[in-house]
Write an enzyme that holds these catalytic residues in place. Structure first.
Site, short mmCIF file in Angstrom:
data_model
loop_
_atom_site.label_atom_id
_atom_site.label_comp_id
_atom_site.label_asym_id
_atom_site.label_seq_id
_atom_site.Cartn_x
_atom_site.Cartn_y
_atom_site.Cartn_z
N CYS A 1 55.67 80.66 -12.47
CA CYS A 1 55.75 79.12 -12.14
C CYS A 1 57.00 78.94 -12.38
CB CYS A 1 54.65 78.26 -12.99
SG CYS A 1 55.26 78.53 -14.89
N GLU B 1 54.73 75.84 -2.13
CA GLU B 1 54.85 77.07 -3.18
C GLU B 1 54.51 78.26 -2.39
OE1 GLU B 1 52.37 77.28 -6.70
OE2 GLU B 1 54.35 77.96 -7.83
N PHE C 1 46.12 83.60 -12.88
CA PHE C 1 46.47 84.80 -12.67
C PHE C 1 47.55 85.48 -13.46
CE2 PHE C 1 48.29 84.39 -8.66
CZ PHE C 1 49.16 85.23 -8.65
N GLU D 1 39.72 85.20 -12.80
CA GLU D 1 38.94 86.33 -12.46
C GLU D 1 39.69 87.38 -11.62
OE1 GLU D 1 39.34 83.30 -11.02
OE2 GLU D 1 39.22 83.20 -9.01
N LYS E 1 38.69 80.62 -19.97
CA LYS E 1 38.05 80.98 -19.00
C LYS E 1 39.39 81.65 -18.16
CE LYS E 1 38.00 80.35 -15.05
NZ LYS E 1 38.33 81.45 -14.22
N SER F 1 47.07 76.27 -9.95
CA SER F 1 47.89 75.70 -8.61
C SER F 1 47.60 74.03 -8.69
CB SER F 1 47.19 76.07 -7.28
OG SER F 1 45.66 75.81 -7.48
P1 NAD Z 1 44.50 78.73 -9.31
O1 NAD Z 1 44.67 77.47 -9.38
O2 NAD Z 1 43.89 79.55 -7.90
O3 NAD Z 1 43.49 79.40 -10.51
C1 NAD Z 1 43.89 79.07 -11.70
C2 NAD Z 1 42.37 79.08 -12.77
O4 NAD Z 1 41.68 78.28 -12.28
C3 NAD Z 1 41.88 80.28 -12.58
O5 NAD Z 1 41.21 80.70 -13.75
C4 NAD Z 1 40.59 80.12 -11.30
O6 NAD Z 1 39.47 80.68 -11.69
C5 NAD Z 1 40.36 78.42 -11.79
N1 NAD Z 1 40.22 77.58 -10.72
C6 NAD Z 1 40.70 77.54 -9.52
N2 NAD Z 1 40.21 76.49 -8.76
C7 NAD Z 1 39.70 75.83 -9.59
C8 NAD Z 1 39.14 74.43 -9.50
N3 NAD Z 1 39.22 73.60 -8.35
N4 NAD Z 1 38.60 73.61 -10.59
C9 NAD Z 1 38.52 74.18 -11.85
N5 NAD Z 1 38.93 75.91 -11.91
C10 NAD Z 1 39.40 76.31 -11.02
O7 NAD Z 1 45.93 79.48 -9.57
P2 NAD Z 1 46.28 80.95 -9.61
O8 NAD Z 1 46.55 81.43 -8.27
O9 NAD Z 1 45.60 81.74 -10.50
O10 NAD Z 1 47.79 80.93 -10.38
C11 NAD Z 1 48.91 80.48 -9.66
C12 NAD Z 1 49.44 79.11 -9.88
O11 NAD Z 1 49.40 78.76 -11.32
C13 NAD Z 1 50.86 78.88 -9.23
O12 NAD Z 1 50.71 77.56 -8.43
C14 NAD Z 1 51.72 78.60 -10.40
O13 NAD Z 1 52.79 77.96 -10.12
C15 NAD Z 1 50.69 78.11 -11.54
N6 NAD Z 1 51.21 78.04 -12.61
C16 NAD Z 1 51.78 77.20 -13.35
C17 NAD Z 1 52.34 77.10 -14.56
C18 NAD Z 1 53.02 75.94 -15.39
O14 NAD Z 1 53.34 76.07 -16.29
N7 NAD Z 1 53.02 74.85 -14.56
C19 NAD Z 1 52.35 78.46 -15.30
C20 NAD Z 1 51.74 79.67 -14.71
C21 NAD Z 1 51.40 79.37 -13.19
#
Ligand code: NAD
Length: 492
Positions: free
Chosen positions: A280, A381, A148, A175, A172, A225
């Site tokens: 991130c 985090e 997100f 959401e 994808k 995450s």
């Molecule tokens: P999230 O893991 O909740 O969701 C990320 C995406 O994955 C969403 O599209 C979600 O619908 C989907 N998703 C969630 N769980 C899943 C699973 N088990 N299997 C498959 N798909 C799944 O993360 P978020 O809250 O949307 O984003 C924040 C996180 O993203 C933070 O931890 C941040 O550090 C990380 N992030 C990392 C980077 C990087 O370059 N390392 C960059 C941006 C964000």
């Protein structure tokens, strides 16, 4: 109510299973609805991407690059509209959202150079009258699952390079803020991209898993995450897909005794509180080396107190809300727990409300000192505007803190001492490192990639993605005929 549709085979598809609300985090008002894709819609999207794959792979590289160029122009024209969409669904300020569009454009720029970058190699006379060459093939149907916090930029670090290399792509998005992805698909269509080459499918984990599980998907890029990144990596690789998955972070910024504390405090406040800490590469831990932390804390207190918090579209706002009520409650709880664990509160604006936006998911800038290393506020985090300040005696101890933390996304040092900086460069176990730069996200011509639990897989995004999105083939050829059998296995 506006409906945010899937985009499959060049058309909006307004169907789906569960209807999820898309909410403006500043107001708690629902602004759109998005429907989750079940097996039928997922199959249609992969059908479309598969059907388009051969024609797109055969499209000359220069034509593909020209379409990406046209898309770039269209995105530039739509910049303000896209930024406003991001602000409404994510909550970040318009200025920050415009910055996200700019960084996304840098990744698009990179993809326009596809014909120059996706080159193989040729060597003559690698054996008697034998030539050897390598060529890069597209891998086929690629999948991108994005978080997100950068609803545009993360997808733009994937799709343009994948498309330039001749792949088709299914995106994808999160959401929580899915609108930007559909806008991008529309702009690509206007740029001339054939139907089916880029598709957008909405949903949560279950939809992502249906997409990963389709055996026609060849490569999975994920950002989110760490728990989800590891799960996606395991799931995708067990199925034989290529996978690159990027996870969470806990970025430390080391403050050496010779650093200019005014500069450090400005940089720290921007990097810790900007986007309400939901980057991130946000700095979440400051490590003060070899001096009292009091002067820095005084500077930080004044910066944190001065931050203007309001809705992202209100002029003059420095920091908007966090993305959801759940995030707001989680962050507030972690701050409370840290205090109970013995942390010293320097500034706590975590429970502050914003006049006129009382229902918004605001969490104000918060600075905690003397946080025990066992506290959740240090271990996890937080993904909110909370800065933990620690104090150590030596640079070795500061590097050791980073070494012992599970994450290794980014880290930085502020110093005027070249020897300290170069030791930090050599020894800090992080993927993206800053010297007097608080948010060291490399330019698109390098890669975005962390270390340790911040990444699973071995290729980064942006420039490093050329190898992820292409499959090499090595060709050995001879055009002079040879006679005579030889049953040995010899060098060519
Ligand atoms: P999230 O893991 O909740 O969701 C990320 C995406 O994955 C969403 O599209 C979600 O619908 C989907 N998703 C969630 N769980 C899943 C699973 N088990 N299997 C498959 N798909 C799944 O993360 P978020 O809250 O949307 O984003 C924040 C996180 O993203 C933070 O931890 C941040 O550090 C990380 N992030 C990392 C980077 C990087 O370059 N390392 C960059 C941006 C964000």
């Amino acid at each position: 109510m506006r409906s945010i549709s899937h985009w499959i085979n060049g058309e909006l598809v307004d169907e789906g299973d569960e209807a999820l609300p898309v909410v403006n985090p500043a107001t708690d008002q629902q602004i759109a609805v998005v429907r989750t894709a079940g097996p039928g819609i997922v199959r249609r999207a992969v059908d479309a991407a598969e059907a388009a794959a051969e024609g797109w792979a055969r499209t000359p590289q220069s034509k593909r690059a020209q379409m990406i160029f046209r898309f770039r122009e269209l995105l530039l024209e739509a910049r303000e509209e896209v930024a406003a969409l991001i602000t409404a669904e994510h909550g970040k300020t318009l200025d920050d959202a415009a910055g996200e569009v700019s960084r996304a454009l840098e990744s698009v720029d990179l993809a326009t150079g596809g014909p120059a970058l996706a080159q193989g190699a040729t060597s003559q006379q690698t054996g008697p009258d034998i030539d050897t060459k390598s060529v890069l093939h597209p891998v086929g149907v690629c999948l991108g699952i994005t978080p997100f916090n950068f609803p545009l930029m993360m997808g733009m670090m994937m799709a343009p390079v994948a498309l330039a290399a001749g792949n088709t792509f299914i995106w994808k998005p999160s959401e929580q803020d899915p609108g930007a992805a559909v806008k991008i698909a529309e702009l690509f269509q206007r740029a001339g991209l054939p139907d089916g080459v880029l598709n957008v499918v909405h949903g949560r984990q279950e939809t992502a898993e249906l997409l990963i599980d389709d055996p026609r998907v060849q490569a999975v890029s994920f950002v989110g995450s760490s728990a989800a990144a590891q799960a996606v990596y395991s799931r995708a690789s067990a199925l034989g897909h290529r996978a690159q998955t990027f996870g969470g972070a806990k970025n430390h910024l080391v403050v050496m005794p010779d650093a200019d504390l005014d500069v450090v405090a400005d940089q720290l406040a921007s990097a810790a509180f900007g986007a309400a800490g939901q980057r991130c590469m946000a700095v979440s831990v400051a490590v003060v080396v070899g001096q009292s932390d009091q002067r820095l804390l005084d500077h930080l207190r004044s910066r944190a107190t001065a931050v203007r918090m309001s809705a992202g579209d209100v002029p003059g706002t420095d920091v908007g809300p966090v993305v959801s009520r759940q995030a707001q409650e989680r962050i507030r709880l972690i701050v409370k727990e840290a205090t109970a664990d013995g942390a010293r509160v320097v500034v706590d604006r975590s429970a502050e409300t914003v006049p006129g936006y009382e229902s918004g998911y605001f969490v104000g800038p918060t600075v905690l000192a003397d946080v025990p290393l066992t506290s959740r506020a240090y271990q996890e985090e937080i993904f909110g505007p909370v800065l933990v300040v620690l104090r150590v005696d030596t640079l070795d101890e500061a590097i050791d803190l980073i070494r012992r933390h599970r994450y290794g996304n980014g880290g930085s040092i502020f110093t005027s001492n070249g020897a300290a900086a170069s030791r930090f460069e050599r020894e800090a176990p992080v993927g993206m490192l800053g010297v007097n730069v608080a948010i060291p996200v490399p330019v698109a011509s390098y890669a975005v990639q962390g270390w340790k639990a911040s990444v699973f897989g071995d290729t980064g995004l942006n420039n490093a993605s050329w190898s992820f999105y292409t499959r090499p083939k090595y060709i050995t050829s001879r055009w002079e005929s040879t006679v005579g059998t030889d049953f040995g296995f010899r060098p060519n």
